[in-house]
Scaffold this motif. Sequence first.
Motif, PDB file in Angstrom:
ATOM      1  N   VAL A  20       0.711 -17.410  26.585  1.00 21.82           N
ATOM      2  CA  VAL A  20       1.963 -17.997  26.829  1.00 21.82           C
ATOM      3  C   VAL A  20       3.007 -18.063  28.781  1.00 21.82           C
ATOM      4  O   VAL A  20       3.077 -18.513  29.377  1.00 21.82           O
ATOM      5  CB  VAL A  20       2.550 -17.248  25.809  1.00 21.82           C
ATOM      6  CG1 VAL A  20       4.423 -17.994  26.264  1.00 21.82           C
ATOM      7  CG2 VAL A  20       2.258 -18.386  24.222  1.00 21.82           C
ATOM      8  N   SER A  21       2.292 -16.634  28.462  1.00 24.24           N
ATOM      9  CA  SER A  21       2.856 -15.903  30.109  1.00 24.24           C
ATOM     10  C   SER A  21       1.988 -16.950  30.911  1.00 24.24           C
ATOM     11  O   SER A  21       2.916 -17.472  31.664  1.00 24.24           O
ATOM     12  CB  SER A  21       2.709 -14.587  30.405  1.00 24.24           C
ATOM     13  OG  SER A  21       3.094 -14.133  29.474  1.00 24.24           O
ATOM     14  N   GLN A  22       1.069 -17.241  31.078  1.00 27.58           N
ATOM     15  CA  GLN A  22       0.533 -18.593  32.148  1.00 27.58           C
ATOM     16  C   GLN A  22       1.049 -19.487  32.131  1.00 27.58           C
ATOM     17  O   GLN A  22       1.136 -20.023  33.525  1.00 27.58           O
ATOM     18  CB  GLN A  22      -1.203 -18.428  31.573  1.00 27.58           C
ATOM     19  CG  GLN A  22      -2.120 -16.797  32.464  1.00 27.58           C
ATOM     20  CD  GLN A  22      -1.144 -16.666  33.851  1.00 27.58           C
ATOM     21  OE1 GLN A  22      -1.753 -17.001  35.437  1.00 27.58           O
ATOM     22  NE2 GLN A  22      -0.929 -15.274  34.139  1.00 27.58           N
ATOM     23  N   PHE A  23       1.410 -19.917  31.014  1.00 28.68           N
ATOM     24  CA  PHE A  23       1.757 -21.028  31.060  1.00 28.68           C
ATOM     25  C   PHE A  23       2.985 -21.380  31.630  1.00 28.68           C
ATOM     26  O   PHE A  23       3.508 -22.507  32.375  1.00 28.68           O
ATOM     27  CB  PHE A  23       2.248 -21.906  29.341  1.00 28.68           C
ATOM     28  CG  PHE A  23       2.749 -23.249  28.867  1.00 28.68           C
ATOM     29  CD1 PHE A  23       1.878 -24.573  29.555  1.00 28.68           C
ATOM     30  CD2 PHE A  23       3.793 -23.271  28.727  1.00 28.68           C
ATOM     31  CE1 PHE A  23       1.896 -25.413  28.999  1.00 28.68           C
ATOM     32  CE2 PHE A  23       4.379 -24.091  28.243  1.00 28.68           C
ATOM     33  CZ  PHE A  23       4.099 -25.480  28.226  1.00 28.68           C
ATOM     34  N   TYR A  24       4.092 -20.431  31.438  1.00 30.53           N
ATOM     35  CA  TYR A  24       5.003 -20.587  31.529  1.00 30.53           C
ATOM     36  C   TYR A  24       4.677 -19.879  33.244  1.00 30.53           C
ATOM     37  O   TYR A  24       6.583 -20.768  33.616  1.00 30.53           O
ATOM     38  CB  TYR A  24       6.131 -19.753  30.394  1.00 30.53           C
ATOM     39  CG  TYR A  24       7.245 -19.675  29.756  1.00 30.53           C
ATOM     40  CD1 TYR A  24       6.993 -21.358  29.313  1.00 30.53           C
ATOM     41  CD2 TYR A  24       6.901 -18.961  28.493  1.00 30.53           C
ATOM     42  CE1 TYR A  24       7.441 -21.290  28.691  1.00 30.53           C
ATOM     43  CE2 TYR A  24       6.858 -19.110  27.777  1.00 30.53           C
ATOM     44  CZ  TYR A  24       7.552 -20.950  27.125  1.00 30.53           C
ATOM     45  OH  TYR A  24       7.923 -20.584  25.670  1.00 30.53           O
ATOM     46  N   TYR A  25       4.228 -19.263  33.206  1.00 32.35           N
ATOM     47  CA  TYR A  25       3.889 -18.910  35.078  1.00 32.35           C
ATOM     48  C   TYR A  25       3.447 -20.265  36.198  1.00 32.35           C
ATOM     49  O   TYR A  25       4.002 -20.754  37.036  1.00 32.35           O
ATOM     50  CB  TYR A  25       3.210 -18.197  35.674  1.00 32.35           C
ATOM     51  CG  TYR A  25       3.683 -16.782  34.613  1.00 32.35           C
ATOM     52  CD1 TYR A  25       4.669 -16.284  34.534  1.00 32.35           C
ATOM     53  CD2 TYR A  25       2.592 -15.848  34.372  1.00 32.35           C
ATOM     54  CE1 TYR A  25       5.279 -15.186  33.975  1.00 32.35           C
ATOM     55  CE2 TYR A  25       2.769 -14.721  33.934  1.00 32.35           C
ATOM     56  CZ  TYR A  25       4.733 -14.414  34.101  1.00 32.35           C
ATOM     57  OH  TYR A  25       5.112 -12.824  33.352  1.00 32.35           O
ATOM     58  N   LEU A  26       2.548 -20.972  35.785  1.00 31.39           N
ATOM     59  CA  LEU A  26       2.539 -22.803  35.654  1.00 31.39           C
ATOM     60  C   LEU A  26       4.092 -23.251  35.603  1.00 31.39           C
ATOM     61  O   LEU A  26       4.409 -24.340  37.002  1.00 31.39           O
ATOM     62  CB  LEU A  26       1.213 -23.046  35.024  1.00 31.39           C
ATOM     63  CG  LEU A  26       1.374 -24.444  35.392  1.00 31.39           C
ATOM     64  CD1 LEU A  26       0.192 -24.931  36.512  1.00 31.39           C
ATOM     65  CD2 LEU A  26       0.083 -25.202  34.125  1.00 31.39           C
ATOM     66  N   GLU A  27       4.934 -23.775  34.476  1.00 28.35           N
ATOM     67  CA  GLU A  27       5.583 -24.741  34.365  1.00 28.35           C
ATOM     68  C   GLU A  27       6.804 -24.132  35.821  1.00 28.35           C
ATOM     69  O   GLU A  27       6.975 -24.927  36.352  1.00 28.35           O
ATOM     70  CB  GLU A  27       6.165 -24.175  33.437  1.00 28.35           C
ATOM     71  CG  GLU A  27       7.749 -25.011  33.211  1.00 28.35           C
ATOM     72  CD  GLU A  27       8.257 -24.503  31.735  1.00 28.35           C
ATOM     73  OE1 GLU A  27       9.557 -25.965  31.726  1.00 28.35           O
ATOM     74  OE2 GLU A  27       8.480 -23.589  31.753  1.00 28.35           O
ATOM     75  N   ALA A  28       6.886 -22.670  35.820  1.00 26.77           N
ATOM     76  CA  ALA A  28       8.129 -22.532  37.567  1.00 26.77           C
ATOM     77  C   ALA A  28       7.641 -23.186  38.620  1.00 26.77           C
ATOM     78  O   ALA A  28       8.380 -22.903  39.609  1.00 26.77           O
ATOM     79  CB  ALA A  28       7.679 -20.710  36.903  1.00 26.77           C
ATOM     80  N   ARG A  29       6.282 -22.736  38.599  1.00 25.12           N
ATOM     81  CA  ARG A  29       5.499 -22.772  39.865  1.00 25.12           C
ATOM     82  C   ARG A  29       5.781 -24.986  40.618  1.00 25.12           C
ATOM     83  O   ARG A  29       5.998 -25.546  40.895  1.00 25.12           O
ATOM     84  CB  ARG A  29       3.953 -22.707  39.724  1.00 25.12           C
ATOM     85  CG  ARG A  29       3.627 -23.448  41.192  1.00 25.12           C
ATOM     86  CD  ARG A  29       2.039 -21.889  41.404  1.00 25.12           C
ATOM     87  NE  ARG A  29       1.392 -22.414  40.665  1.00 25.12           N
ATOM     88  CZ  ARG A  29       0.320 -24.024  40.293  1.00 25.12           C
ATOM     89  NH1 ARG A  29       0.544 -24.528  41.833  1.00 25.12           N
ATOM     90  NH2 ARG A  29      -0.606 -23.392  39.318  1.00 25.12           N
TER      91      ARG A  29
END
Length: 190
Positions: A20-29
């Motif tokens: 989930v954290s990696q998904f949110y980091y991708l979204e932010a980028r």
Amino acid sequence: MAMTHHDFTPTQDANLIFRVSQFYYLEARLLDERHFRGWLELLDPKIEYAVASRHVPQPDPKVNGTHELISVEKEIELRGPHASPLRLEGFAQLQIRANRHYKISARSECPAERTCRVIANIEVQKLNEEECLTHSNFVLYYSHHRDNNHIYTGSRRDRLLIIGDTFKIVAREVIPSWDVVTAPTMALIF
């Protein structure tokens, strides 16, 4: 969605939290690099996207000495007959907002706004094999040509569909930290 903290039981599943954290980091980028169409691919077509307004409630003497007196939930206006959310959108509205960035007429000034999102304090509650709830905090730095720089802070409450190794955002509630909006726009994607 109306998820409150006392309804939330975070998982200890480190792998799910990491994904989930990696998904949110991708979204932010994607958002910070202005890949808005790529961001749309992270959304479920049935998404409910809401940005709550905040107010300062009058103290209720009946709840003196309890958590309810200071509960954040009492400050949030999102749904109900007296609520006035800042934004309440579905996929069609988000698609229009995202695609608008690709039109030269969308820019009143150049360069385009500059943003930097920091997503933190991510907690995940797995509901079943197909979905989970999340709670996260954000800091969004916003700068636009010849304007002052602004910092937005708040929290997000999401419902994610689990699709294999990735996710789709099916609901998002954004809870800004402000009770008075002093920035030039709330039309950003949090």
